[in-house]
Write an enzyme that holds these catalytic residues in place. Structure first.
Site, PDB file in Angstrom:
ATOM      1  N   SER A  93     -10.779  -0.182   2.531  1.00 51.82           N
ATOM      2  CA  SER A  93     -10.167  -0.498   3.826  1.00 51.82           C
ATOM      3  C   SER A  93      -9.604   0.798   4.404  1.00 51.82           C
ATOM      4  CB  SER A  93      -9.034  -1.500   3.645  1.00 51.82           C
ATOM      5  OG  SER A  93      -9.543  -2.662   3.045  1.00 51.82           O
TER       6      SER A  93
ATOM      7  N   ARG B 155       0.825  -1.234   0.000  1.00 58.95           N
ATOM      8  CA  ARG B 155       0.000   0.000   0.000  1.00 58.95           C
ATOM      9  C   ARG B 155       0.851   1.272   0.000  1.00 58.95           C
ATOM     10  NH1 ARG B 155      -3.430  -3.662   0.086  1.00 58.95           N
ATOM     11  NH2 ARG B 155      -2.144  -3.993  -1.691  1.00 58.95           N
TER      12      ARG B 155
ATOM     13  N   GLU C  93      -5.192   4.201   5.686  1.00 56.06           N
ATOM     14  CA  GLU C  93      -4.699   3.929   4.334  1.00 56.06           C
ATOM     15  C   GLU C  93      -4.943   5.090   3.359  1.00 56.06           C
ATOM     16  OE1 GLU C  93      -5.608  -0.041   2.593  1.00 56.06           O
ATOM     17  OE2 GLU C  93      -6.297   1.095   0.875  1.00 56.06           O
TER      18      GLU C  93
END
Ligand SMILES: Cc1cc2nc3c(=O)[nH]c(=O)nc-3n(C[C@H](O)[C@H](O)[C@H](O)COP(=O)(O)OP(=O)(O)OC[C@H]3O[C@@H](n4cnc5c(N)ncnc54)[C@H](O)[C@@H]3O)c2cc1C
Length: 382
Positions: A263, A183, A371
């Site tokens: 997420s 990520r 995130e």
């Protein structure tokens, strides 16, 4: 970035942007551009219909020392309420070229990512079928090295055509120069450049990438003993979309569980030496039996990756938290997604994010990191 001693002249900038071929100024609030449906009004919003126009928009904003926010599908953004001191530049160029013989796929930044996946799968190309259903644009996929179901864009990305704001140049940059990892890439948080095109090399034998994700493999009937199983790409895409829909992870106007940024926290990566402490904290909270089930994955030398969703649930945050009347709540399908039920403010969503982060930290000793990209607001701000 703007110098505090200079007051940007937005009306002058607006005239220059409006005069550019391929740029149109539109009156759009960020709430209309983000999948969380949150965010205030930028000073200006410029929609770029060509890569050249997008580059020109950034050049003009940089020259005027005005903050810029590049926007694809708005699916990884948490944006402050109220007026925003920035210019939003929306990528609206979307050509996709799929070469079924060589397996080379090129997509312009504004192409809808899932359209790129669908076209590749249609051509029998393999490697991105596990990334089916991820919202947003092709140009943003390298930014946080999007990934799902055991695959990530880093597996297939060969290069990107990048406008580098510091050197004011446009050139193809090899994927290896982007520091792609879980990520993350060196494009995330840095605003160093604008991806204009992505290029991938996919497999041409009609089969998927090796299936590495247990739940997906089970869905496809893969036997435990099968070594590096692969399946026809279309079959894998269908299975991934079905799994994602069940978790509210495919955008759906009719389903507020999808009014999210996906997420919300990354899976925490901790020192392997600290895993037993976290396990003991879980045991103290919910018992030894649960603690023994804690998912732990190897993540490089001496590091372990935990499941953010599992920890959130063990810390006492259940689906739909804090309850059916709350305008911002956890998805009713998946504890890792924070959702706006339609009437939330960013401040309410941020407060929920903070409550979850703090709760997991206090009860289990793990700090979850958000995130998405935050614009004009931070998790400790409001
Ligand atoms: C329901 C849902 C499910 C999701 N599932 C996943 C998942 O499974 N895996 C996953 O990894 N992510 C997932 N996400 C997060 C998100 O979809 C991805 O991060 C996606 O790549 C963001 O693309 P975007 O075009 O919407 O980016 P935006 O939200 O528009 O922008 C995100 C960041 O990228 C920058 N950016 C955008 N375009 C460019 C460009 N052309 N050049 C340079 N910078 C750019 C922006 O400035 C910003 O900093 C999910 C999100 C939602 C809402």
């Amino acid at each position: 970035m703007s110098d505090s001693t200079i007051t940007p002249n937005y009306s002058q900038l607006a005239s220059k942007l409006a005069a550019c071929e391929g740029l149109s100024l539109q009156d759009i609030a960020l709430a209309d551009l983000t999948t969380l449906r949150l965010g205030g009004q930028p000073r200006l919003t410029a929609v770029a219909s060509t890569p050249e126009a997008a580059v020109q928009a950034l050049r003009l904003c940089d020259a005027a020392q005005v903050p810029v926010l590049a926007i694809g599908g708005g699916s990884n953004l948490v944006v402050a309420d109220g007026p925003l001191e920035l210019v939003a530049v929306v990528m609206d160029f979307d050509e996709v070229r799929v070469d079924a013989d060589s397996g080379i796929v090129r997509a312009e930044a504004g192409a809808v990512w899932d359209d790129v996946v669908a076209a590749s799968v249609e051509a029998g190309l393999g490697g991105i079928e596990c990334l089916s259903g991820i919202p947003g644009s092709a140009g943003a996929t390298p930014v946080q090295n999007v990934g799902a179901y055991g695959a990530e864009i880093a597996d297939v990305l060969t290069r990107v055509r990048l406008y580098d704001r510091h050197s004011d140049t446009v050139e193809w940059v090899e994927a290896s120069a982007l520091e792609l990892s879980y990520r993350y890439s060196n494009l995330k948080f840095t605003q160093r450049g604008l991806v204009l095109d992505v290029e991938m090399r996919l497999s041409t034998d009609g089969l998927s990438a090796p299936l590495r994700f247990g739940q997906l493999a089970r869905e496809l009937g893969v036997a435990e003993e099968e070594d590096t199983p692969r399946r026809p790409v279309a079959e894998v895409r269908t299975a991934v979309l079905a799994l994602r829909r069940g978790k509210g992870m495919v955008l759906d106007d009719a389903d507020p569980d999808t009014y999210s940024a996906g997420s919300f926290f990354t899976n925490p990566i901790i020192d392997s030496a600290d895993v037993d402490t976290v396990r003991a904290n879980v045991a103290a909270l919910v018992g030894d039996e649960e603690a023994a089930q804690m998912p732990v994955f190897a993540s490089g030398e001496g590091r372990a990756k935990l499941s953010a969703a599992w920890l959130i649930e063990r810390a006492g945050f259940h689906r739909g938290h804090p309850g059916p009347d709350a305008p911002a709540r956890l998805s009713t399908k998946h504890t890792l997604a924070l959702t706006n039920r339609g009437s939330a403010t960013s401040a309410e969503l941020v407060a929920l994010a903070r409550e979850v982060r703090d709760g997991v930290r206090e009860r289990l000793g793990v700090t979850l990191e958000p995130e998405p990209i935050w614009v004009g607001v931070g998790i400790d701000d409001v």
